[in-house]
Design a protein around this motif. Structure first.
Motif, short mmCIF file in Angstrom:
data_model
loop_
_atom_site.label_atom_id
_atom_site.label_comp_id
_atom_site.label_asym_id
_atom_site.label_seq_id
_atom_site.Cartn_x
_atom_site.Cartn_y
_atom_site.Cartn_z
N UNK A 60 0.79 -1.23 0.00
CA UNK A 60 0.00 0.00 0.00
C UNK A 60 0.82 1.27 0.00
N UNK A 61 2.14 1.17 0.15
CA UNK A 61 2.97 2.38 0.18
C UNK A 61 2.80 3.15 -1.12
N UNK A 62 2.53 4.41 -1.00
CA UNK A 62 2.31 5.28 -2.15
C UNK A 62 0.85 5.41 -2.53
N UNK A 63 -0.05 4.73 -1.82
CA UNK A 63 -1.46 4.76 -2.19
C UNK A 63 -2.08 6.14 -2.01
N UNK A 64 -1.77 6.82 -0.92
CA UNK A 64 -2.34 8.16 -0.72
C UNK A 64 -1.89 9.11 -1.82
N UNK A 65 -0.61 9.05 -2.17
CA UNK A 65 -0.11 9.92 -3.25
C UNK A 65 -0.70 9.49 -4.59
N UNK A 73 -6.29 13.99 -11.88
CA UNK A 73 -6.29 13.48 -13.26
C UNK A 73 -4.88 13.35 -13.84
N UNK A 74 -3.99 12.78 -13.04
CA UNK A 74 -2.61 12.55 -13.47
C UNK A 74 -2.30 11.05 -13.35
N UNK A 75 -2.82 10.23 -14.28
CA UNK A 75 -2.62 8.78 -14.15
C UNK A 75 -1.17 8.34 -14.32
N UNK A 76 -0.36 9.08 -15.06
CA UNK A 76 1.05 8.69 -15.22
C UNK A 76 1.81 8.82 -13.90
N UNK A 79 0.69 5.97 -11.69
CA UNK A 79 1.34 4.70 -12.05
C UNK A 79 2.75 4.62 -11.48
N UNK A 80 3.44 5.74 -11.40
CA UNK A 80 4.78 5.74 -10.84
C UNK A 80 4.81 5.58 -9.33
N UNK A 81 3.69 5.82 -8.67
CA UNK A 81 3.64 5.73 -7.21
C UNK A 81 3.18 4.36 -6.71
N UNK A 135 15.77 -5.29 -8.76
CA UNK A 135 15.23 -5.25 -10.13
C UNK A 135 13.78 -4.76 -10.17
N UNK A 136 13.12 -4.65 -9.02
CA UNK A 136 11.75 -4.15 -8.97
C UNK A 136 11.66 -2.73 -8.45
N UNK A 137 12.79 -2.02 -8.45
CA UNK A 137 12.81 -0.65 -7.93
C UNK A 137 11.84 0.27 -8.65
N UNK A 138 11.50 -0.07 -9.90
CA UNK A 138 10.56 0.77 -10.65
C UNK A 138 9.15 0.71 -10.04
N UNK A 139 8.89 -0.27 -9.17
CA UNK A 139 7.59 -0.38 -8.51
C UNK A 139 7.54 0.39 -7.19
N UNK A 140 8.69 0.85 -6.73
CA UNK A 140 8.74 1.59 -5.46
C UNK A 140 8.17 2.99 -5.66
N UNK A 141 7.50 3.51 -4.64
CA UNK A 141 6.93 4.87 -4.77
C UNK A 141 7.99 5.95 -4.82
#
Length: 141
Positions: A60-65, A73-76, A79-81, A135-141
């Motif tokens: 759930x980390x990054x869910x509030x952001x 209305x900033x889906x990109x 997605x990064x969070x 290798x999954x750092x791109x999923x980190x908020x």
């Protein structure tokens, strides 16, 4: 007798719709609040206890952001969070719409097969582990 039956039926429909409409109202209030109170500013929300205790990201980390970004209305950015939350939004909207459709017809929506719950739990667990690996750092908020 027919008008009484029709009146009751309409009342039952409205009563059956109260729960899904209540969920929609609560979700809308949550989105409005998080959209107005920026979680990127320190001091508005508590720190994730799992992140605080372990230094690792929970699912759930990054869910509030993410919710804040979606409400603006900033889906990109969302997605990064937390991409899992962004992917889950249409799924949850589908299940909510299904619930409304069944409630409108005066029926209880059947529960999904239990295997879907296990698939979801598995996806969350894999996401949780992968976002904390190099290798999954791109999923980190």
């Amino acid at each position: 007798m027919t008008s009484v039956t029709t009146g009751r039926r309409g009342g039952n429909r409205l009563r059956a719709l109260l729960a899904p409409l209540g969920v929609a109202a609560g979700t809308g209030a949550l989105f409005a609040f998080v959209g107005a109170v920026d979680p990127n500013q320190p001091g508005h929300y508590p720190t994730c206890p799992f992140l605080w205790a372990t230094g690792l990201y929970c699912p759930g980390c990054g869910t509030l952001r993410t919710i804040h970004a979606l409400s603006h209305l900033d889906p990109l950015a969302a997605l990064g969070l937390n991409p899992l939350i962004v992917v889950m939004v249409p799924v949850l909207v589908f299940w909510w719409g299904r619930w409304v459709a069944y409630a409108w017809r005066g029926r209880s929506a059947p529960l999904p097969h239990p295997a879907w719950l296990w698939v979801f739990i598995g996806v969350v667990m894999v996401y949780w582990v992968v976002r904390n690996l190099p290798f999954g750092a791109f999923l980190a908020p």
